[in-house]
Scaffold this motif. Structure first.
Motif, PDB file in Angstrom:
ATOM      1  N   THR A 136      61.299  91.242  25.643  1.00 19.58           N
ATOM      2  CA  THR A 136      62.296  92.229  25.379  1.00 19.58           C
ATOM      3  C   THR A 136      62.219  92.453  23.823  1.00 19.58           C
ATOM      4  OG1 THR A 136      63.204  91.553  27.359  1.00 19.58           O
ATOM      5  CG2 THR A 136      64.737  92.898  25.665  1.00 19.58           C
ATOM      6  N   PHE A 137      62.493  93.655  23.393  1.00 21.22           N
ATOM      7  CA  PHE A 137      62.737  94.092  22.177  1.00 21.22           C
ATOM      8  C   PHE A 137      64.305  94.734  22.136  1.00 21.22           C
ATOM      9  CE2 PHE A 137      63.207  96.549  18.181  1.00 21.22           C
ATOM     10  CZ  PHE A 137      62.388  96.262  17.300  1.00 21.22           C
ATOM     11  N   ALA A 138      64.975  94.018  21.198  1.00 23.28           N
ATOM     12  CA  ALA A 138      66.402  94.343  21.081  1.00 23.28           C
ATOM     13  C   ALA A 138      66.907  94.708  19.845  1.00 23.28           C
ATOM     14  CB  ALA A 138      67.453  93.226  21.304  1.00 23.28           C
ATOM     15  N   VAL A 139      67.596  96.058  19.684  1.00 23.32           N
ATOM     16  CA  VAL A 139      68.205  96.420  18.385  1.00 23.32           C
ATOM     17  C   VAL A 139      69.628  96.137  18.391  1.00 23.32           C
ATOM     18  CG1 VAL A 139      68.568  98.484  17.066  1.00 23.32           C
ATOM     19  CG2 VAL A 139      66.483  98.524  18.471  1.00 23.32           C
ATOM     20  N   ILE A 140      69.885  94.910  17.738  1.00 26.54           N
ATOM     21  CA  ILE A 140      71.108  94.130  17.728  1.00 26.54           C
ATOM     22  C   ILE A 140      72.340  95.151  17.303  1.00 26.54           C
ATOM     23  CG2 ILE A 140      72.406  92.165  16.924  1.00 26.54           C
ATOM     24  CD1 ILE A 140      70.402  91.756  19.298  1.00 26.54           C
ATOM     25  N   GLU A 141      71.738  95.636  15.906  1.00 28.00           N
ATOM     26  CA  GLU A 141      73.090  96.701  15.591  1.00 28.00           C
ATOM     27  C   GLU A 141      73.494  97.849  16.438  1.00 28.00           C
ATOM     28  OE1 GLU A 141      70.248  94.928  12.217  1.00 28.00           O
ATOM     29  OE2 GLU A 141      69.883  96.085  14.407  1.00 28.00           O
ATOM     30  N   ASN A 142      72.488  98.213  17.418  1.00 30.96           N
ATOM     31  CA  ASN A 142      72.955  99.261  18.308  1.00 30.96           C
ATOM     32  C   ASN A 142      74.126  98.450  19.255  1.00 30.96           C
ATOM     33  OD1 ASN A 142      71.752 101.277  17.076  1.00 30.96           O
ATOM     34  ND2 ASN A 142      70.330 101.366  18.630  1.00 30.96           N
ATOM     35  N   LEU A 143      73.629  97.306  19.797  1.00 32.80           N
ATOM     36  CA  LEU A 143      74.250  96.429  20.492  1.00 32.80           C
ATOM     37  C   LEU A 143      75.725  96.104  20.077  1.00 32.80           C
ATOM     38  CD1 LEU A 143      74.836  94.576  22.992  1.00 32.80           C
ATOM     39  CD2 LEU A 143      73.667  92.728  21.789  1.00 32.80           C
ATOM     40  N   LYS A 144      75.750  95.780  18.791  1.00 38.07           N
ATOM     41  CA  LYS A 144      77.118  95.566  18.223  1.00 38.07           C
ATOM     42  C   LYS A 144      77.903  96.958  18.181  1.00 38.07           C
ATOM     43  CE  LYS A 144      76.116  91.413  15.414  1.00 38.07           C
ATOM     44  NZ  LYS A 144      76.075  90.793  14.147  1.00 38.07           N
ATOM     45  N   TYR A 145      77.224  97.979  17.984  1.00 40.14           N
ATOM     46  CA  TYR A 145      78.037  99.436  17.912  1.00 40.14           C
ATOM     47  C   TYR A 145      78.603  99.571  19.241  1.00 40.14           C
ATOM     48  CZ  TYR A 145      78.874 104.296  18.073  1.00 40.14           C
ATOM     49  OH  TYR A 145      79.442 105.429  18.308  1.00 40.14           O
ATOM     50  N   PHE A 146      77.803  99.469  20.306  1.00 40.59           N
ATOM     51  CA  PHE A 146      78.373  99.488  21.700  1.00 40.59           C
ATOM     52  C   PHE A 146      79.348  98.776  21.996  1.00 40.59           C
ATOM     53  CE2 PHE A 146      78.244  98.800  26.162  1.00 40.59           C
ATOM     54  CZ  PHE A 146      78.169  99.942  26.875  1.00 40.59           C
ATOM     55  N   LEU A 147      79.416  97.460  21.707  1.00 42.48           N
ATOM     56  CA  LEU A 147      80.452  96.463  21.943  1.00 42.48           C
ATOM     57  C   LEU A 147      81.808  96.696  20.994  1.00 42.48           C
ATOM     58  CD1 LEU A 147      78.147  93.362  22.336  1.00 42.48           C
ATOM     59  CD2 LEU A 147      79.300  94.647  24.174  1.00 42.48           C
ATOM     60  N   LEU A 148      81.604  97.669  20.152  1.00 42.16           N
ATOM     61  CA  LEU A 148      82.629  97.758  19.219  1.00 42.16           C
ATOM     62  C   LEU A 148      84.158  97.911  19.683  1.00 42.16           C
ATOM     63  CD1 LEU A 148      82.824  98.069  16.022  1.00 42.16           C
ATOM     64  CD2 LEU A 148      82.840 100.550  16.333  1.00 42.16           C
ATOM     65  N   HIS A 183      85.819  99.505  36.184  1.00 40.10           N
ATOM     66  CA  HIS A 183      84.706 100.026  35.164  1.00 40.10           C
ATOM     67  C   HIS A 183      83.503  99.595  35.693  1.00 40.10           C
ATOM     68  CE1 HIS A 183      87.911 100.811  32.316  1.00 40.10           C
ATOM     69  NE2 HIS A 183      88.286  99.669  32.561  1.00 40.10           N
ATOM     70  N   HIS A 184      82.728 100.709  35.991  1.00 39.38           N
ATOM     71  CA  HIS A 184      81.360 100.469  36.381  1.00 39.38           C
ATOM     72  C   HIS A 184      80.258 100.924  35.398  1.00 39.38           C
ATOM     73  CE1 HIS A 184      77.509 100.467  38.666  1.00 39.38           C
ATOM     74  NE2 HIS A 184      77.487 101.760  38.748  1.00 39.38           N
ATOM     75  N   HIS A 185      80.510 102.058  34.867  1.00 38.27           N
ATOM     76  CA  HIS A 185      79.754 102.644  33.841  1.00 38.27           C
ATOM     77  C   HIS A 185      80.380 102.416  32.641  1.00 38.27           C
ATOM     78  CE1 HIS A 185      77.049 104.265  36.812  1.00 38.27           C
ATOM     79  NE2 HIS A 185      77.991 104.731  37.454  1.00 38.27           N
ATOM     80  N   LEU A 186      79.991 101.485  31.361  1.00 40.89           N
ATOM     81  CA  LEU A 186      80.436 101.423  30.108  1.00 40.89           C
ATOM     82  C   LEU A 186      79.801 102.118  29.232  1.00 40.89           C
ATOM     83  CD1 LEU A 186      81.350  97.584  29.935  1.00 40.89           C
ATOM     84  CD2 LEU A 186      82.971  99.442  30.874  1.00 40.89           C
ATOM     85  N   GLN A 187      80.433 102.977  28.608  1.00 38.38           N
ATOM     86  CA  GLN A 187      79.722 103.944  27.435  1.00 38.38           C
ATOM     87  C   GLN A 187      80.194 103.587  26.114  1.00 38.38           C
ATOM     88  OE1 GLN A 187      81.041 108.005  28.204  1.00 38.38           O
ATOM     89  NE2 GLN A 187      79.388 108.160  29.854  1.00 38.38           N
ATOM     90  N   ALA A 188      79.295 103.653  25.220  1.00 36.87           N
ATOM     91  CA  ALA A 188      79.277 103.515  23.836  1.00 36.87           C
ATOM     92  C   ALA A 188      80.645 104.199  23.208  1.00 36.87           C
ATOM     93  CB  ALA A 188      78.025 104.055  22.967  1.00 36.87           C
ATOM     94  N   PRO A 189      81.344 103.830  22.330  1.00 36.24           N
ATOM     95  CA  PRO A 189      82.532 104.358  21.591  1.00 36.24           C
ATOM     96  C   PRO A 189      82.028 105.828  21.114  1.00 36.24           C
ATOM     97  CG  PRO A 189      81.572 102.960  20.288  1.00 36.24           C
ATOM     98  CD  PRO A 189      80.760 102.542  21.522  1.00 36.24           C
ATOM     99  N   LYS A 190      83.050 106.674  20.920  1.00 39.41           N
ATOM    100  CA  LYS A 190      82.984 107.837  20.394  1.00 39.41           C
ATOM    101  C   LYS A 190      82.647 107.822  18.958  1.00 39.41           C
ATOM    102  CE  LYS A 190      83.979 110.061  24.157  1.00 39.41           C
ATOM    103  NZ  LYS A 190      82.863 110.860  25.037  1.00 39.41           N
TER     104      LYS A 190
END
Length: 317
Positions: free
Chosen positions: A146-158, A41-48
């Motif tokens: 850096t400004f991070a949107v943690i909710e989006n991070l958690k969604y990506f890692l779902l 895996h080189h490019h990890l995508q957000a879940p559908k």
């Protein structure tokens, strides 16, 4: 004797040239290029988006078990940025701590004996894992601008498995080494963090200091160390292939969108699920906080059924 002396001088000159080349290259960042990759895996995508159609029980379990520990690498020179970070996005981490080489008392920073950014990063990671053990399954490390949107991070890692050895963010390539840039922030799974600590404390395959041959950016040293434990850099993208961890300023994004997408600037700006912006000023931090968490368009509703909230007692917005 003259011949031996000549050979010796040639060797010294050759060695010095090679060393100088390595040192110079160590301070050069190259953009990502096409090439062969030796891991799956080189490019990890957000879940559908269908992943949001989950049961209530699973949703509650995810909200309770998804825990992100945020590490901010601080210094006494960026107090205004630290204040902005403390007042804005880190309230949405499950836990967040500042680390610095010298105490920054007003921000309760954890001071570690570090002479450079590489030592600071290593000691911050060591402290974070040893102190918290298995309380957190993801670790996010960033600079104060850096400004991070943690909710989006958690969604990506779902649907990502924290027991797998990988780390992610915005990847670039230096010669044959692919690495995650610190400017966009770096996310470690718990397994990759454990392997990093093992390398730091017990292995000879990880430089102790950034000097001589190893006088390189900390992100390059990190990639070199982790590659020895089978941990590779992964680029985080949305479903359209847009980067989620950004290393450009907001001004640069706007200029590029106007140039590349003059008839659709908003769509061309960046991903709707962006996780980080970098190189922000304190004022931009507060503006971003307002736009992300407070501003709402009347009559426009979001139908997200999944929410990630910090622990009870958090003063998140």
């Amino acid at each position: 004797m003259l011949s031996e002396c000549s050979s010796f001088l040639k060797g010294v000159m050759l060695g010095s040239t090679v060393f100088a080349l390595i040192t110079v290259l160590g301070h050069v960042r190259l953009g990502r290029k096409n090439g062969m990759h030796h891991h799956k895996h080189h490019h990890l995508q957000a879940p559908k988006k269908e992943v949001l159609k989950i049961s209530e029980a699973e949703r509650l379990e995810l909200s309770n078990t998804f825990r992100v520990y945020c590490i901010i690498l601080a210094s006494t020179q960026n107090r205004h940025l630290l204040a902005a970070v403390k007042e804005t996005w880190i309230k949405h981490c499950d836990k967040a701590e500042f680390f610095s080489s010298q105490p920054v008392q007003e921000f309760e920073s954890i001071a570690v004996n570090a002479s450079d950014s590489w030592l600071l990063m290593k000691k911050a990671c060591l402290y974070a894992l040893n102190k918290n053990k298995d309380q957190y399954n993801w670790f996010f490390i960033a600079y104060p601008n850096t400004f991070a949107v943690i909710e989006n991070l958690k969604y990506f890692l779902l649907r990502k498995d924290p027991s797998q050895p990988f780390y992610l963010g915005h990847t670039e390539r230096f010669m044959s080494l692919e690495y995650v840039t610190m400017e966009g922030g770096i996310v470690f799974s718990i397994e990759s963090m454990k392997r990093l600590i093992r390398l730091i404390t017990k292995s000879r395959n990880c430089p102790k200091e950034r000097k001589g041959f190893w006088n390189m950016h900390e992100e390059l040293l990190l990639a070199f160390c982790l590659s020895n434990e089978g941990v590779f850099a992964e680029n985080a993208e949305d479903e359209e292939g847009k980067n989620l961890f950004n290393t450009k300023t907001i001004t640069m994004f706007i200029k590029e969108a106007i140039t590349d997408y003059p008839n659709n600037v908003i769509e061309g700006f960046c991903s709707d699920m962006v996780i980080t912006f970098s190189r922000l000023t304190p004022d931009q931090m507060h503006v971003m906080m307002y736009g992300v968490y407070r501003l709402r368009a009347f009559g426009h509703t979001f139908n997200d059924v999944l929410s990630f909230l910090p622990p009870n007692g958090s003063d998140n917005d």
